[in-house]
Design a protein around this motif. Structure first.
Motif, PDB file in Angstrom:
ATOM      1  N   ARG A  61      49.525  30.765  27.311  1.00 23.31           N
ATOM      2  CA  ARG A  61      48.969  29.835  28.431  1.00 23.31           C
ATOM      3  C   ARG A  61      49.997  30.110  29.478  1.00 23.31           C
ATOM      4  O   ARG A  61      49.841  31.160  30.852  1.00 23.31           O
ATOM      5  CB  ARG A  61      48.785  29.174  28.077  1.00 23.31           C
ATOM      6  CG  ARG A  61      49.130  27.684  28.716  1.00 23.31           C
ATOM      7  CD  ARG A  61      48.662  26.736  28.301  1.00 23.31           C
ATOM      8  NE  ARG A  61      49.061  25.267  28.505  1.00 23.31           N
ATOM      9  CZ  ARG A  61      49.851  24.818  27.159  1.00 23.31           C
ATOM     10  NH1 ARG A  61      50.539  25.419  26.103  1.00 23.31           N
ATOM     11  NH2 ARG A  61      51.053  23.644  27.666  1.00 23.31           N
ATOM     12  N   LEU A  62      51.339  30.422  29.809  1.00 21.34           N
ATOM     13  CA  LEU A  62      51.839  29.618  30.944  1.00 21.34           C
ATOM     14  C   LEU A  62      52.525  31.249  31.701  1.00 21.34           C
ATOM     15  O   LEU A  62      52.683  31.709  31.932  1.00 21.34           O
ATOM     16  CB  LEU A  62      52.963  28.314  30.987  1.00 21.34           C
ATOM     17  CG  LEU A  62      52.487  27.180  31.306  1.00 21.34           C
ATOM     18  CD1 LEU A  62      53.591  25.710  30.481  1.00 21.34           C
ATOM     19  CD2 LEU A  62      51.640  26.991  32.545  1.00 21.34           C
ATOM     20  N   LEU A  68      50.931  37.473  35.133  1.00 21.18           N
ATOM     21  CA  LEU A  68      49.325  38.529  35.710  1.00 21.18           C
ATOM     22  C   LEU A  68      49.361  37.788  36.804  1.00 21.18           C
ATOM     23  O   LEU A  68      48.951  38.304  38.333  1.00 21.18           O
ATOM     24  CB  LEU A  68      47.707  37.674  35.091  1.00 21.18           C
ATOM     25  CG  LEU A  68      47.070  37.695  33.767  1.00 21.18           C
ATOM     26  CD1 LEU A  68      46.056  37.344  33.460  1.00 21.18           C
ATOM     27  CD2 LEU A  68      47.279  39.053  34.123  1.00 21.18           C
ATOM     28  N   SER A  69      50.256  36.736  37.638  1.00 15.86           N
ATOM     29  CA  SER A  69      50.153  35.873  38.981  1.00 15.86           C
ATOM     30  C   SER A  69      51.433  36.164  40.152  1.00 15.86           C
ATOM     31  O   SER A  69      51.939  36.544  39.667  1.00 15.86           O
ATOM     32  CB  SER A  69      49.591  34.705  38.960  1.00 15.86           C
ATOM     33  OG  SER A  69      50.921  33.399  38.369  1.00 15.86           O
ATOM     34  N   ALA A 120      36.522  35.618  35.590  1.00 18.84           N
ATOM     35  CA  ALA A 120      35.984  37.140  35.225  1.00 18.84           C
ATOM     36  C   ALA A 120      37.470  37.516  34.468  1.00 18.84           C
ATOM     37  O   ALA A 120      37.426  37.892  33.632  1.00 18.84           O
ATOM     38  CB  ALA A 120      35.019  37.344  35.966  1.00 18.84           C
ATOM     39  N   TRP A 121      37.942  37.611  35.499  1.00 18.16           N
ATOM     40  CA  TRP A 121      39.818  38.226  35.850  1.00 18.16           C
ATOM     41  C   TRP A 121      40.111  37.934  34.472  1.00 18.16           C
ATOM     42  O   TRP A 121      40.521  38.555  34.078  1.00 18.16           O
ATOM     43  CB  TRP A 121      40.258  37.921  36.903  1.00 18.16           C
ATOM     44  CG  TRP A 121      41.656  38.329  37.284  1.00 18.16           C
ATOM     45  CD1 TRP A 121      42.542  37.344  37.244  1.00 18.16           C
ATOM     46  CD2 TRP A 121      42.275  39.928  36.644  1.00 18.16           C
ATOM     47  NE1 TRP A 121      43.712  37.837  37.060  1.00 18.16           N
ATOM     48  CE2 TRP A 121      43.229  39.184  36.512  1.00 18.16           C
ATOM     49  CE3 TRP A 121      41.673  40.569  37.062  1.00 18.16           C
ATOM     50  CZ2 TRP A 121      43.950  40.462  37.087  1.00 18.16           C
ATOM     51  CZ3 TRP A 121      42.182  41.646  36.483  1.00 18.16           C
ATOM     52  CH2 TRP A 121      44.075  41.583  36.247  1.00 18.16           C
ATOM     53  N   LEU A 122      40.230  36.482  34.139  1.00 19.68           N
ATOM     54  CA  LEU A 122      41.577  36.428  33.428  1.00 19.68           C
ATOM     55  C   LEU A 122      40.916  37.008  31.652  1.00 19.68           C
ATOM     56  O   LEU A 122      41.488  36.986  30.639  1.00 19.68           O
ATOM     57  CB  LEU A 122      41.148  34.790  33.428  1.00 19.68           C
ATOM     58  CG  LEU A 122      41.485  33.953  34.805  1.00 19.68           C
ATOM     59  CD1 LEU A 122      42.160  31.926  34.423  1.00 19.68           C
ATOM     60  CD2 LEU A 122      43.795  34.217  34.689  1.00 19.68           C
ATOM     61  N   GLU A 123      39.444  36.165  31.628  1.00 19.47           N
ATOM     62  CA  GLU A 123      39.032  37.116  30.693  1.00 19.47           C
ATOM     63  C   GLU A 123      38.773  38.870  30.344  1.00 19.47           C
ATOM     64  O   GLU A 123      39.335  38.633  28.658  1.00 19.47           O
ATOM     65  CB  GLU A 123      37.005  36.796  30.323  1.00 19.47           C
ATOM     66  CG  GLU A 123      36.802  34.728  30.632  1.00 19.47           C
ATOM     67  CD  GLU A 123      37.305  34.645  28.841  1.00 19.47           C
ATOM     68  OE1 GLU A 123      37.825  35.007  28.627  1.00 19.47           O
ATOM     69  OE2 GLU A 123      36.992  33.332  28.660  1.00 19.47           O
ATOM     70  N   SER A 124      38.691  38.859  31.916  1.00 15.22           N
ATOM     71  CA  SER A 124      39.463  40.477  31.477  1.00 15.22           C
ATOM     72  C   SER A 124      40.887  40.512  30.887  1.00 15.22           C
ATOM     73  O   SER A 124      41.285  42.303  29.793  1.00 15.22           O
ATOM     74  CB  SER A 124      39.006  41.211  32.606  1.00 15.22           C
ATOM     75  OG  SER A 124      39.827  41.004  33.959  1.00 15.22           O
ATOM     76  N   ARG A 126      42.824  39.611  28.480  1.00 13.41           N
ATOM     77  CA  ARG A 126      42.959  38.305  27.404  1.00 13.41           C
ATOM     78  C   ARG A 126      43.952  39.235  26.472  1.00 13.41           C
ATOM     79  O   ARG A 126      45.265  38.842  26.066  1.00 13.41           O
ATOM     80  CB  ARG A 126      42.301  37.477  26.860  1.00 13.41           C
ATOM     81  CG  ARG A 126      41.952  36.304  27.600  1.00 13.41           C
ATOM     82  CD  ARG A 126      40.063  34.980  26.829  1.00 13.41           C
ATOM     83  NE  ARG A 126      40.869  35.540  25.681  1.00 13.41           N
ATOM     84  CZ  ARG A 126      39.825  34.928  24.379  1.00 13.41           C
ATOM     85  NH1 ARG A 126      38.577  34.938  24.424  1.00 13.41           N
ATOM     86  NH2 ARG A 126      40.016  35.024  23.222  1.00 13.41           N
ATOM     87  N   PHE A 127      43.245  40.524  26.026  1.00 15.42           N
ATOM     88  CA  PHE A 127      43.701  41.470  25.322  1.00 15.42           C
ATOM     89  C   PHE A 127      43.788  40.883  24.095  1.00 15.42           C
ATOM     90  O   PHE A 127      43.452  39.794  23.499  1.00 15.42           O
ATOM     91  CB  PHE A 127      45.601  42.040  25.814  1.00 15.42           C
ATOM     92  CG  PHE A 127      45.179  42.642  26.485  1.00 15.42           C
ATOM     93  CD1 PHE A 127      44.003  43.549  26.947  1.00 15.42           C
ATOM     94  CD2 PHE A 127      46.070  42.521  28.109  1.00 15.42           C
ATOM     95  CE1 PHE A 127      43.834  44.016  27.897  1.00 15.42           C
ATOM     96  CE2 PHE A 127      45.510  42.821  29.118  1.00 15.42           C
ATOM     97  CZ  PHE A 127      44.274  44.014  29.726  1.00 15.42           C
ATOM     98  N   ALA A 128      45.300  40.920  23.306  1.00 17.13           N
ATOM     99  CA  ALA A 128      45.622  40.178  21.813  1.00 17.13           C
ATOM    100  C   ALA A 128      46.200  38.461  21.916  1.00 17.13           C
ATOM    101  O   ALA A 128      46.776  38.150  21.032  1.00 17.13           O
ATOM    102  CB  ALA A 128      46.021  41.083  20.753  1.00 17.13           C
TER     103      ALA A 128
END
Length: 364
Positions: A61-62, A68-69, A120-124, A126-128
């Motif tokens: 997660r981290l 991404l950020s 929505a952005w985070l879900e898009s 995720r990948f594997a």
């Protein structure tokens, strides 16, 4: 949580707020006294149950959020409050969650209107990877306070403002302490089903009280100080939300280019307003220098000590000493500015060290 209405609006004297704080109380009958209580009386809380709560779990997660950020979250110590930005390709702020990790879950506290786009952005993305994203707003509510609150022992986000985080940079040029040092701000997570019971026995202050303290601290807020064009440099958010030495992320090129070689087109200021009108201009009101519109009010409140104050975003080139006027319909308010972001912000390459200060040993 469309159409949300807090159960604490049923308390005596409660008056509902609008704008970003719709659904909770603006005040409970005496906003100035509530503000004093928020500063001086431990256990006073502000209902922020309209805010969103998003969780990210899983062993990646981290490190995943870091890629991404704008902030380095890898290795974030449990309980340490920070914030990060998710930017557009052009470097404009899209979402700006408050971040705290408890050792197993990363909690993201959001404004109501940014929650769904962030999820929505985070879900898009995720990948594997081993991460799970969940909107937990229906389960968890937020109570704000100026420190610890008795019997609230759960997850709490402690605002890092105005500390310059590792890898950060400040565009403020100050002769003394930053005004934000006078403000301590914690956001406590409590079970939403227990919100009314938890608030029993606690003194309540409205959102207006919290906003007055935030404005006086020069603290920007997503959805108030930001618009569709905002880049972090304009609000001094490189201070707490951006790590200038981290790897690539969406919008990073703009962040680096403006910081090293350019100037942000706008800058945040605090305005001291003429209080003789006994009213306040609305957020969004135009700010004029002479007859020229040079910016807009973004947040405004009556402070219990400083009187009427506002945050505004102005064109970078506006003279800090220029007399300003805020226009709201037929009403005009004289205003003087306190510089939050220096007109010289940015373009640090080759500049004398220490003029606009970095952290963590960064000296481009």
């Amino acid at each position: 949580m469309g159409g949300y209405r807090s159960p604490l609006l049923d308390r005596p004297g409660a008056v509902e707020a609008g704008g970003l704080d719709r659904g909770v109380a603006a005040h409970y009958g005496d906003p100035v006294q509530e503000q004093r209580a928020l500063v001086r009386t431990p256990g006073t809380v502000v209902d922020l149950s309209h805010k969103g709560v998003v969780t990210v779990t899983g062993p990646d997660r981290l490190s995943w959020l870091t890629t991404l950020s704008s902030q380095v979250l890898t290795g974030l110590e449990p309980g340490r409050g920070t914030e990060t930005l998710f930017l557009s390709v052009q470097g404009r702020i899209e979402t700006a969650p408050h971040v705290v990790d408890d050792g197993a879950t990363t909690w993201l506290i959001t404004e109501a209107d940014e929650t769904a786009p962030l999820v929505a952005w985070l879900e898009s993305m995720r990948f594997a990877l081993r991460v799970e994203i969940a909107d937990r707003t229906d389960e968890w509510a937020v109570l704000g306070a100026t420190g610890p609150v008795p019997d609230l022992d759960g997850v709490v986000w402690k605002d890092p403002w105005p500390e310059v985080a590792p890898g950060g940079w400040t565009y403020a040029v100050l002769d003394g302490p930053h005004p934000g040092e006078e403000r301590i701000w914690w956001e406590h997570l409590v079970p939403r089903a227990d919100l009314a019971r938890t608030a029993d026995g606690l003194r309540l202050a409205g959102a207006w009280a919290a906003e007055a303290l935030r404005i006086a601290a020069w603290r920007p807020r997503w959805g108030a100080e930001t618009d569709e064009k905002t880049i972090p440099h304009e609000l001094d958010l490189l201070r707490t939300a951006v790590h200038l030495a981290k790897g690539c992320y969406k919008g990073q090129e703009t962040v680096a280019r403006v910081h090293n070689l350019g100037h942000p087109p706008r800058r945040l200021v605090l305005l001291d307003l003429d209080g003789s009108e006994h009213t306040l201009p609305a957020a969004g009101s135009a700010v004029l220098a002479g007859e020229r519109t040079v910016g807009r009010i973004t947040s405004v409140q009556l402070h219990h000590e400083a009187g009427p104050i506002a945050l505004a975003v102005l064109k970078r080139t506006v003279d800090p000493a220029a007399p300003l006027v805020v226009v709201d319909g037929e009403d005009r308010y004289a205003a003087s500015q306190q510089v939050v972001v220096s007109p010289s912000a940015g373009q640090v390459v080759g500049r004398q060290q220490g003029f606009l200060r970095g952290s963590g040993g960064l000296r481009p």
